[in-house]
Scaffold this motif. Structure first.
Motif, PDB file in Angstrom:
ATOM      1  N   GLY A 124       0.758  -1.331  -0.052  1.00 56.41           N
ATOM      2  CA  GLY A 124      -0.070  -0.211   0.035  1.00 56.41           C
ATOM      3  C   GLY A 124       0.970   1.270   0.194  1.00 56.41           C
ATOM      4  N   LYS A 125       2.152   1.312   0.102  1.00 61.45           N
ATOM      5  CA  LYS A 125       2.939   2.454   0.054  1.00 61.45           C
ATOM      6  C   LYS A 125       2.843   3.055  -1.016  1.00 61.45           C
ATOM      7  CE  LYS A 125       4.120   2.370   4.058  1.00 61.45           C
ATOM      8  NZ  LYS A 125       4.197   3.140   5.432  1.00 61.45           N
ATOM      9  N   PRO A 126       2.568   4.500  -1.522  1.00 59.67           N
ATOM     10  CA  PRO A 126       2.719   4.978  -3.215  1.00 59.67           C
ATOM     11  C   PRO A 126       4.739   4.445  -3.224  1.00 59.67           C
ATOM     12  CG  PRO A 126       3.291   6.356  -1.649  1.00 59.67           C
ATOM     13  CD  PRO A 126       2.539   5.197  -0.323  1.00 59.67           C
ATOM     14  N   GLY A 127       4.671   4.811  -4.827  1.00 54.81           N
ATOM     15  CA  GLY A 127       6.019   4.342  -5.646  1.00 54.81           C
ATOM     16  C   GLY A 127       6.919   2.996  -5.339  1.00 54.81           C
ATOM     17  N   CYS A 128       5.744   2.091  -4.728  1.00 57.80           N
ATOM     18  CA  CYS A 128       6.361   0.574  -4.923  1.00 57.80           C
ATOM     19  C   CYS A 128       5.341  -0.225  -6.280  1.00 57.80           C
ATOM     20  CB  CYS A 128       6.172   0.392  -3.674  1.00 57.80           C
ATOM     21  SG  CYS A 128       6.926   1.099  -1.904  1.00 57.80           S
ATOM     22  N   LEU A 129       5.952  -0.733  -6.476  1.00 59.57           N
ATOM     23  CA  LEU A 129       5.929  -2.359  -7.469  1.00 59.57           C
ATOM     24  C   LEU A 129       6.427  -3.709  -6.730  1.00 59.57           C
ATOM     25  CD1 LEU A 129       4.862  -2.730 -10.166  1.00 59.57           C
ATOM     26  CD2 LEU A 129       7.311  -2.510 -11.098  1.00 59.57           C
ATOM     27  N   HIS A 130       5.875  -4.444  -6.594  1.00 60.62           N
ATOM     28  CA  HIS A 130       6.056  -6.010  -6.156  1.00 60.62           C
ATOM     29  C   HIS A 130       5.625  -6.585  -6.989  1.00 60.62           C
ATOM     30  CE1 HIS A 130       5.897  -3.266  -2.075  1.00 60.62           C
ATOM     31  NE2 HIS A 130       4.707  -3.009  -2.523  1.00 60.62           N
ATOM     32  N   ILE A 131       6.618  -7.479  -7.095  1.00 60.60           N
ATOM     33  CA  ILE A 131       6.968  -8.550  -7.747  1.00 60.60           C
ATOM     34  C   ILE A 131       6.738  -9.891  -7.002  1.00 60.60           C
ATOM     35  CG2 ILE A 131       7.897  -9.607 -10.078  1.00 60.60           C
ATOM     36  CD1 ILE A 131       9.056  -6.427 -10.424  1.00 60.60           C
ATOM     37  N   PHE A 132       5.711 -10.912  -8.182  1.00 64.53           N
ATOM     38  CA  PHE A 132       6.082 -11.861  -7.413  1.00 64.53           C
ATOM     39  C   PHE A 132       6.961 -13.265  -8.839  1.00 64.53           C
ATOM     40  CE2 PHE A 132       4.899 -16.105  -6.263  1.00 64.53           C
ATOM     41  CZ  PHE A 132       5.364 -16.650  -5.101  1.00 64.53           C
ATOM     42  N   VAL A 133       7.580 -13.739  -8.438  1.00 60.19           N
ATOM     43  CA  VAL A 133       8.687 -14.423  -9.973  1.00 60.19           C
ATOM     44  C   VAL A 133       8.066 -16.295  -9.308  1.00 60.19           C
ATOM     45  CG1 VAL A 133      10.562 -15.446 -10.356  1.00 60.19           C
ATOM     46  CG2 VAL A 133      10.224 -13.138 -10.146  1.00 60.19           C
ATOM     47  N   TYR A 134       7.625 -16.872 -10.573  1.00 57.49           N
ATOM     48  CA  TYR A 134       7.444 -18.309  -9.958  1.00 57.49           C
ATOM     49  C   TYR A 134       8.171 -18.898 -11.600  1.00 57.49           C
ATOM     50  CZ  TYR A 134       3.878 -17.590 -13.813  1.00 57.49           C
ATOM     51  OH  TYR A 134       3.051 -17.146 -14.631  1.00 57.49           O
ATOM     52  N   ALA A 135       7.795 -20.452 -10.877  1.00 58.83           N
ATOM     53  CA  ALA A 135       8.037 -21.190 -12.408  1.00 58.83           C
ATOM     54  C   ALA A 135       7.915 -22.376 -12.410  1.00 58.83           C
ATOM     55  CB  ALA A 135      10.401 -21.364 -12.781  1.00 58.83           C
ATOM     56  N   THR A 136       7.316 -23.124 -13.598  1.00 59.40           N
ATOM     57  CA  THR A 136       7.099 -24.318 -14.029  1.00 59.40           C
ATOM     58  C   THR A 136       7.982 -25.387 -12.616  1.00 59.40           C
ATOM     59  OG1 THR A 136       8.828 -24.995 -15.601  1.00 59.40           O
ATOM     60  CG2 THR A 136       6.555 -23.789 -16.148  1.00 59.40           C
ATOM     61  N   MET A 137       7.007 -26.616 -12.581  1.00 55.94           N
ATOM     62  CA  MET A 137       7.741 -27.734 -11.705  1.00 55.94           C
ATOM     63  C   MET A 137       9.587 -28.188 -12.201  1.00 55.94           C
ATOM     64  SD  MET A 137       7.755 -27.940  -8.937  1.00 55.94           S
ATOM     65  CE  MET A 137       8.341 -28.888  -7.576  1.00 55.94           C
ATOM     66  N   ALA A 138       8.670 -28.246 -13.726  1.00 61.09           N
ATOM     67  CA  ALA A 138      10.178 -28.779 -14.690  1.00 61.09           C
ATOM     68  C   ALA A 138      11.089 -27.947 -14.640  1.00 61.09           C
ATOM     69  CB  ALA A 138       9.819 -29.160 -16.377  1.00 61.09           C
ATOM     70  N   ALA A 139      10.854 -26.504 -14.668  1.00 62.40           N
ATOM     71  CA  ALA A 139      12.551 -25.276 -14.343  1.00 62.40           C
ATOM     72  C   ALA A 139      12.662 -25.979 -13.284  1.00 62.40           C
ATOM     73  CB  ALA A 139      12.233 -23.985 -15.156  1.00 62.40           C
ATOM     74  N   LYS A 140      12.048 -25.836 -12.272  1.00 65.47           N
ATOM     75  CA  LYS A 140      12.741 -25.915 -10.925  1.00 65.47           C
ATOM     76  C   LYS A 140      13.367 -26.730 -10.612  1.00 65.47           C
ATOM     77  CE  LYS A 140       8.730 -23.899  -8.629  1.00 65.47           C
ATOM     78  NZ  LYS A 140       7.651 -23.812  -7.922  1.00 65.47           N
ATOM     79  N   ARG A 141      13.117 -28.435 -10.914  1.00 65.19           N
ATOM     80  CA  ARG A 141      13.616 -29.465 -11.527  1.00 65.19           C
ATOM     81  C   ARG A 141      14.952 -28.941 -11.546  1.00 65.19           C
ATOM     82  NH1 ARG A 141       8.592 -32.832 -12.838  1.00 65.19           N
ATOM     83  NH2 ARG A 141       7.806 -32.961 -10.294  1.00 65.19           N
ATOM     84  N   ASN A 142      15.477 -28.779 -12.719  1.00 66.60           N
ATOM     85  CA  ASN A 142      16.447 -28.981 -13.355  1.00 66.60           C
ATOM     86  C   ASN A 142      17.628 -27.558 -12.610  1.00 66.60           C
ATOM     87  OD1 ASN A 142      17.731 -29.424 -16.167  1.00 66.60           O
ATOM     88  ND2 ASN A 142      17.407 -26.520 -16.425  1.00 66.60           N
ATOM     89  N   TRP A 143      17.435 -26.553 -12.309  1.00 63.80           N
ATOM     90  CA  TRP A 143      18.102 -25.682 -11.485  1.00 63.80           C
ATOM     91  C   TRP A 143      18.458 -26.256 -10.368  1.00 63.80           C
ATOM     92  CZ3 TRP A 143      17.426 -24.487  -6.773  1.00 63.80           C
ATOM     93  CH2 TRP A 143      18.408 -23.271  -6.041  1.00 63.80           C
TER      94      TRP A 143
END
Length: 217
Positions: A124-143
Motif C-alpha cells: 500500500g505504500k506509494p512508489g512501490c512495485l511488487h513482483i512475484f517470480v515463479y517457474a514451472t516445476m520442470a524448470a525448478k527441478r532442472n535448476w
C-alpha cells in the motif's frame, strides 16, 4: 493507494525460480541498489551478532517449542530471565530488524528488495512495485539438479519445503499470505527469460512515471 513513479521494487520468488538472479540483473539494468543479503547484514549489525548467525534465521520461524515456551518466559510469574526482549536474537527479532531496514531504505528509494517480506512491509505504500517470480516445476527441478546434483532425487521435497518455510514466516510476522496475488502488481514466469522479464518491468515503470498521481485500486 496512490499511483506515483516507481522508486522501490520488491521481488518475492519461489525457490528455484531464479528470482534472486533476476532481481540482481534488474537492479544492475536500472542502476539501483540491490538489497538481498544486505538486509541480513544490516539486521546482524543492529543486533550486534555475527552475520553467519543471522543467516541461520533467514526465511524461518522460531521452533514451535521456543514460541510455546516464550509465552511462559514473558510471564513474570514464570520468568527468571533478566534480558530484555530487544536483547534476544531470534527469527522474530531478525524479521523486525529487517522490516525496519526495508522501511528505512524505501525512504531513500532506487532499490530492488529481494524477499524477506518486502512486499508485505511496503504493502500500500506509494512508489512501490511488487513482483512475484515463479517457474514451472520442470524448470525448478532442472535448476535444483544443476545446483545440488547430489540431492537431485529430493528436488520436489526440498523445493516445496523451502517455499513452505517462506510462506509460514510471512504468515507469522505479517499476517499475510506469501503467494496471494493481491499482494503483488506483477506475476512473472521466469521461463520467459530475464530479458523479457526486465522489459516487462521497465514498461510498467515507464507507464507509472507517465501517469498522473491519482488514486487507483
Amino acid at each position: 493507494m496512490v499511483s506515483s513513479p516507481v522508486r522501490v521494487i520488491t521481488v518475492e520468488r519461489e525457490y528455484g525460480s531464479r528470482g534472486g538472479e533476476f532481481a540482481h540483473d534488474l537492479a544492475s539494468r536500472l542502476g539501483w541498489r540491490l538489497l538481498d543479503s544486505e538486509l541480513l547484514t544490516a539486521a546482524a549489525r543492529k543486533a550486534c551478532v555475527p552475520e553467519d548467525l543471522a543467516a541461520k534465521f533467514d526465511d524461518r520461524l522460531d521452533p514451535w517449542y521456543y514460541r510455546y515456551g516464550k509465552v511462559f518466559w514473558q510471564d513474570q510469574l514464570y520468568s527468571t530471565a533478566t534480558e530484555s526482549e530487544d536483547k534476544v536474537f531470534n527469527c522474530e527479532r531478525m524479521y523486525a530488524l529487517i522490516k525496519d531496514e526495508i522501511l528505512e531504505q524505501a525512504k531513500t528509494g532506487d532499490c530492488v528488495i529481494v524477499g524477506r517480506g518486502g512486499a508485505a512491509a511496503l504493502a500500500g505504500k506509494p512508489g512501490c512495485l511488487h513482483i512475484f517470480v515463479y517457474a514451472t516445476m520442470a524448470a525448478k527441478r532442472n535448476w535444483f539438479a544443476q545446483t545440488f546434483p547430489n540431492r537431485a532425487m529430493h528436488a520436489d521435497q526440498e523445493l516445496a519445503a523451502h517455499d513452505k518455510r517462506r510462506a509460514a514466516a510471512i504468515k507469522q510476522y505479517y499476517q499475510l499470505e506469501w503467494c496471494a496475488r493481491g499482494l503483488y502488481h506483477m506475476l512473472l514466469n521466469s521461463c520467459i527469460g530475464f530479458e523479457a522479464m526486465i522489459a516487462a518491468v521497465e514498461g510498467a515503470i515507464s507507464v507509472r512515471a507517465a501517469m498522473p498521481q491519482t488514486a487507483c485500486g
